[in-house]
Scaffold this active site. Structure first.
Site: not given
Length: 651
Positions: A500, A563
């Site tokens: 995030e 990711d």
């Protein structure tokens, strides 16, 4: 029109029960970690997926259904007035006999309103009411943060949504559409018949609705195009947009909704408005009415009789490959909890997470942010000027963990009238929500609001708020547990947290500053270099065969960048601990992406989801990390090997 990057996670449960297949580790890491589980896993008939993510959702569902059964029985007292109103609604959603008795009667006056429309002048006279009562409209109007001044709200005017999942489904050679459109047609016709239409009339209405829908499709964005958030920001003078619409009085509608006439509006899809005059024409008026009727019956499918619900869900089940509808009891649960989402989230967060866990996880987030800051400081491709601004953005990042400090005041306005039908009660709540939405106009943006309830197994980054949010439901094993090693926790929740954070610096988030404003803070040279790295990430995923189709590298690039950055940062954090165990780190990373899904669902996600398939998220990213090769002895020629020159490293 939210700007949030939602990280759809798929955690695993019972990892110890299924040992790693050592013979596969160097060939297919995901299969090595999850293959034994997949051999015995079966997808429940009322699901499209199974696996860790689904398991956590199902466990929360089981827990809350048990608790709320006690609430209905009077064994559990409502914790606050909002919970007392939730109890009343849950009682109504659960009263199957009353819903059958009421039938489709509450829907018929709504359909009659649409049928009574004569022409565009008549529609214009009712359009403000249409918006305020959530009737289908051939334009979408909403209030959201101005992307260039996120302390204030802007007005967004958008195209309507399509019947099929994406504009690519409307291509003549799309095989999925050939299967889906007949099911959509059957569903809509049957719903209209259940609402009192003859078969001939219902068939005509649905065919006309599909004609109008097909006219919209060429002029709206695909999921790939919509994934470029910056291109949503297209400000135009309101007068100029209104001038494109000969038959819709946009200015009057706007004034009726916000009691103001802004100088400009934002068009996320300006190409639609270039064609809108031809689409929203008197020649199409009957088609538009039919489109409104179909949208209305489809939207009401879950709140009337059991037959209406079963029929109405046939299309979405075909989309996902789900074989059966949810049970009546589960449907009642989700209808009630979805309406009182933040109230339910507050109950779940306080009972099953608590303030102590909230503080503990917040400290972990701060630790990961510090690791990220150190990585920025030592970054070898950013110039000093860009690096300094990146660190400022990171330091300004807002962190929300667990659940809000208080329930959103909106939910205190929801009052249930037990003498009225479920349909009428939900309609009243919808109107309160819409009124609240448009009442934001002219006020500062509320940055305290959460976009997810605490019982949601997910996490997100909001570029417009420059904030990361971790609801309580995701903060459990296998992501995070005191019973797991620090390395396993870093491979789970650590990677989620850093994922995030990485969204602040992905191809979308990187174009917003520390205040959430759309504002380029990069030097030209740094931005060009970053775009080159992003292109390498696109190339790494683009065209990979999966579920009989191929991955779209452009559609998934922002999530893949996050990711990659998240896993790399979490790895560094794991290596800083005294009990570092990189094998446990990587294996838990593989575990959290455990998922088994129907072919239909996987193909749907490939078309519309900004995330790569779960298996590829597990497998591809580890190939970019040198430590993975050393940990598992991966060598040239192995299936998991990627030449050093091809390993993508951004953050």
């Amino acid at each position: 029109m939210r700007l949030n990057h939602l990280m759809t996670v798929s955690p695993a449960g019972g990892a110890d029960k299924f040992p790693v297949d050592e013979s596969l580790v160097t060939e297919d890491f995901y299969e090595a970690v999850n293959g034994k589980w997949a051999e015995q896993a079966t997808i429940p008939s009322d699901h499209a997926t199974t696996g860790g993510f689904r398991d956590l959702v199902d466990n929360i569902e089981k827990t809350l259904m048990h608790d709320f059964a006690d609430l209905l029985a009077g064994k559990l007292e409502p914790a606050n007035p909002e919970m007392a109103e939730f109890k009343k609604l849950y009682t109504l959603t659960s009263d199957a006999d009353e819903r059958e008795k009421v039938g489709t009667a509450p829907l018929k006056p709504v359909l009659a309103k649409i049928e009574a429309l004569k022409d565009f002048a008549d529609l214009n006279a009712h359009l403000v009411e249409w918006f305020k009562t959530d009737l289908p409209t051939p334009l979408d109007i909403g209030v959201d943060a101005d992307m260039k001044n996120t302390s204030q709200y802007a007005l967004y005017v958008d195209a309507p949504s399509l019947f099929l999942p994406d504009k690519t489904y409307y291509a003549k050679d799309n095989p999925a559409a050939k299967q889906l459109l007949p099911i959509f047609t059957q569903t809509a016709v049957k719903l209209l018949e259940l609402a009192g239409y003859t078969e001939d009339k219902a068939t005509t209405v649905v065919e006309q609705a599909k004609q109008f829908d097909a006219q919209i499709a060429p002029h709206v964005k695909s999921s790939e195009e919509a994934a470029d958030y910056v291109k949503m920001y297209n400000p135009f003078p309101l007068a100029d947009v209104d001038a494109k619409l000969d038959h819709i009085d946009l200015t009057a509608v706007v004034k009726g909704l916000i009691n103001d006439t802004p100088a400009q509006v934002i068009l996320p899809q300006p190409l639609f408005f270039d064609a809108a005059n031809d689409i929203l024409s008197p020649a199409n008026f009957d088609l538009i009415k039919s489109w409104m009727l179909v949208k209305t019956v489809m939207g009401a499918s879950g709140v009337l009789t059991e037959e209406f619900r079963q029929v109405g869900g046939a299309y979405s089940r075909a989309l996902s490959g789900q074989k059966q509808a949810r049970s009546r009891e589960k449907a009642a649960f989700y209808l009630a909890t979805g309406t009182f989402s933040q109230v339910v989230g507050d109950y779940y967060g306080r009972k099953y997470f608590g303030e102590k866990a909230k503080a503990d996880v917040r400290q972990m987030v701060l630790k990961m942010a510090n690791v990220y800051q150190q990585r920025l400081k030592t970054n070898d491709w950013l110039s000093a000027a860009t690096r300094e601004k990146a660190i400022v953005k990171l330091q300004k990042l807002t962190i929300k963990v667990g659940y809000p400090d208080k329930i959103d005041a909106l939910f205190s306005k929801f009052k249930i009238d037990e003498n009225k039908s479920l349909f009428d009660n939900l309609q009243a709540i919808t109107e309160i929500i819409i009124d609240n939405h448009f009442s934001r106009w002219g006020h500062p943006v509320d940055r305290d609001r959460w976009e997810m309830s605490a019982d949601t197994v997910n996490a997100y980054y909001s570029p417009s708020n420059n904030e990361i949010v971790f609801p309580a439901a995701i903060l459990q094993a296998p992501f995070y547990s005191l019973k797991q090693s620090s390395s396993a926790n870093y491979g789970g929740i650590g990677a989620v947290i850093a994922h995030e954070i990485s969204h602040a610096f992905d191809n979308n988030g990187s174009q917003f500053d520390e205040f959430g404003n759309l504002n380029n803070w990069w030097t030209d040279a740094d931005l060009d270099h970053f775009k080159g790295l992003a292109q390498a990430m696109i190339k790494e995923f683009d065209g990979i065969e999966f579920a009989g189709q191929k991955v779209n590298g452009k559609l998934t690039v922002s999530e893949n960048i996050a990711d990659g950055g998240g896993l790399s940062c979490a790895l560094e954090a794991a290596k800083s601990e005294a009990d570092v165990d990189l094998r446990a780190f990587f294996i838990n990373w593989g575990n959290v992406w455990r998922m088994k899904a129907t072919t239909e669902y996987m193909q749907l996600l490939l078309s519309i989801d900004v995330h790569a398939p779960a298996k590829l998220r597990a497998n591809v990213q580890v190939k970019n990390l040198d430590d993975f090769y050393q940990t598992f002895g991966v060598k040239a020629g192995d299936g998991m090997y990627l030449a050093p020159a091809d390993r993508v490293k951004i953050w």
